[in-house]
Motif scaffolding. Structure first.
Motif, PDB file in Angstrom:
ATOM      1  N   THR A  13      -3.892  -2.833  -5.338  1.00 47.53           N
ATOM      2  CA  THR A  13      -4.187  -2.853  -3.911  1.00 47.53           C
ATOM      3  C   THR A  13      -3.020  -2.209  -3.169  1.00 47.53           C
ATOM      4  O   THR A  13      -1.914  -2.103  -3.711  1.00 47.53           O
ATOM      5  CB  THR A  13      -4.393  -4.289  -3.399  1.00 47.53           C
ATOM      6  N   VAL A 170     -15.838  -0.374  -1.018  1.00 47.45           N
ATOM      7  CA  VAL A 170     -14.598  -0.223  -0.257  1.00 47.45           C
ATOM      8  C   VAL A 170     -14.421  -1.474   0.598  1.00 47.45           C
ATOM      9  O   VAL A 170     -15.355  -1.904   1.282  1.00 47.45           O
ATOM     10  CB  VAL A 170     -14.633   1.018   0.660  1.00 47.45           C
ATOM     11  N   ARG A 172     -11.355  -2.786   3.237  1.00 48.58           N
ATOM     12  CA  ARG A 172     -10.058  -2.476   3.806  1.00 48.58           C
ATOM     13  C   ARG A 172      -9.982  -2.977   5.242  1.00 48.58           C
ATOM     14  O   ARG A 172     -10.998  -3.320   5.861  1.00 48.58           O
ATOM     15  CB  ARG A 172      -9.794  -0.975   3.769  1.00 48.58           C
ATOM     16  N   ARG A 174      -7.765  -1.910   8.966  1.00 50.22           N
ATOM     17  CA  ARG A 174      -6.872  -0.972   9.644  1.00 50.22           C
ATOM     18  C   ARG A 174      -6.521  -1.538  11.013  1.00 50.22           C
ATOM     19  O   ARG A 174      -7.402  -2.023  11.737  1.00 50.22           O
ATOM     20  CB  ARG A 174      -7.532   0.403   9.789  1.00 50.22           C
ATOM     21  N   GLU A 221      -2.766   0.140   7.146  1.00 48.65           N
ATOM     22  CA  GLU A 221      -4.003  -0.016   6.382  1.00 48.65           C
ATOM     23  C   GLU A 221      -3.780  -0.925   5.182  1.00 48.65           C
ATOM     24  O   GLU A 221      -2.868  -0.705   4.391  1.00 48.65           O
ATOM     25  CB  GLU A 221      -4.501   1.351   5.906  1.00 48.65           C
ATOM     26  N   ASP A 223      -5.727  -1.934   1.879  1.00 45.55           N
ATOM     27  CA  ASP A 223      -6.845  -1.405   1.095  1.00 45.55           C
ATOM     28  C   ASP A 223      -6.932  -2.143  -0.240  1.00 45.55           C
ATOM     29  O   ASP A 223      -5.958  -2.214  -0.984  1.00 45.55           O
ATOM     30  CB  ASP A 223      -6.616   0.095   0.866  1.00 45.55           C
ATOM     31  N   GLY A 225      -8.370  -1.110  -2.747  1.00 44.99           N
ATOM     32  CA  GLY A 225      -8.219  -0.107  -3.798  1.00 44.99           C
ATOM     33  C   GLY A 225      -9.063  -0.374  -5.021  1.00 44.99           C
ATOM     34  O   GLY A 225     -10.250  -0.702  -4.949  1.00 44.99           O
TER      35      GLY A 225
END
Length: 281
Positions: A13, A170, A172, A174, A221, A223, A225
């Motif tokens: 991540t 995905v 995430r 932000r 961000e 994420d 991952g």
């Protein structure tokens, strides 16, 4: 033989900072401006595949010989922001972390001592010439550190379940840098009023100091991952860890230890199931 594009990325991540072009001195600023216009920019999976390819030879290439000139690029309200990979710097830092995580016999079997010694010497010389260097990307394996969730809110959560191997899930978050810094400060106040010390406080202090290194108009961000490949789709869709962290901190702020404990228990249960996969066959 499978194609390179079919390789599943490691379960890592990321916490990334995207800085506006104005934050970079010349000639780096012009380099990133040109780079941002490229239609063929690589993805985070490409970066990982390059790193895995370097480990395949005998002896392996522990750290790239040259620093990467690639970056991730975002358009933030019409402003081009970039997150340089700095793969070489992060490789050195990852080697230092491995020495603390793996027992010496295992480490020696995976990464020969003479190569690690050479990499350490190279890093020491490089740091002497670049004492203020810092990465734009932080990485964690088999987890998202709890202190990372302090920087974001559930409203900033972005989830896409994906529909194919070429379009994986995905997950995430932000958030603007100013919001991330504000949440760190508030979180630290609540934690320090509730406890004297601990790894959560230490980790949050460390992340806060790191964020202070960047332009105030940057974007942060978080994420998931490659970790999305280790979490069942249903669990991923209902993962609202940032909300649990925010609820726990809010409970501490109002002195409700029981509610804070319940929020923390949900986090522990959720992430224990993920970390247990690390040692599974």
């Amino acid at each position: 033989m499978p194609k390179v594009s079919s390789v599943i990325v490691p379960y890592a991540t990321y916490l990334r900072v995207y800085e506006p072009l104005a934050a970079f001195p010349e000639p780096e600023r012009s380099h990133w401006a040109r780079y941002a216009r490229r239609p063929d920019r690589p993805s985070y999976q490409d970066e990982l595949r390059r790193a895995l390819a370097d480990l395949a030879p005998t002896p392996p290439v522990l750290v790239p010989v040259h620093e990467s000139k690639d970056a991730f690029v975002l358009d933030v309200d019409g402003v081009v922001c970039v997150c340089p990979w700095r793969t070489r710097l992060r490789g050195w830092q990852a080697l230092e972390e491995l020495t603390e995580e793996l027992p010496p016999p295992v480490l020696d079997a995976v990464l020969p001592p003479f190569l690690r010694h050479q990499a350490a010497q190279d890093y020491e010389r490089w740091l002497a010439e670049n004492p203020d260097a810092r990465p734009w990307i932080r990485t964690a394996t088999w987890q998202v550190p709890i202190n990372w969730f302090v920087l974001v809110t559930d409203e900033e959560r972005e989830y896409d379940k994906g529909d194919s191997e070429d379009s994986p899930p995905v997950l995430r978050y932000r958030t603007p840098m100013v919001e991330a810094r504000r949440r760190v400060a508030r979180g630290l106040r609540a934690l320090k009023e509730a406890m004297d010390e601990g790894p959560l406080i230490d980790g949050l202090v460390d992340v806060g100091r790191w964020l202070e290194e960047f332009h105030p108009r940057s974007l942060v961000e978080l994420d998931y991952g490659g970790l999305v490949h280790a979490v069942p789709a249903g669990a991923l869709e209902h993962d609202h860890s940032a909300a649990d962290v925010a609820e726990g901190i809010a409970a501490l702020r109002r002195g409700d230890g029981a509610a804070a404990g319940e929020a923390y228990a949900r986090l522990v249960d959720r992430w224990r199931a993920v970390r247990d996969l690390r040692s599974a066959n």
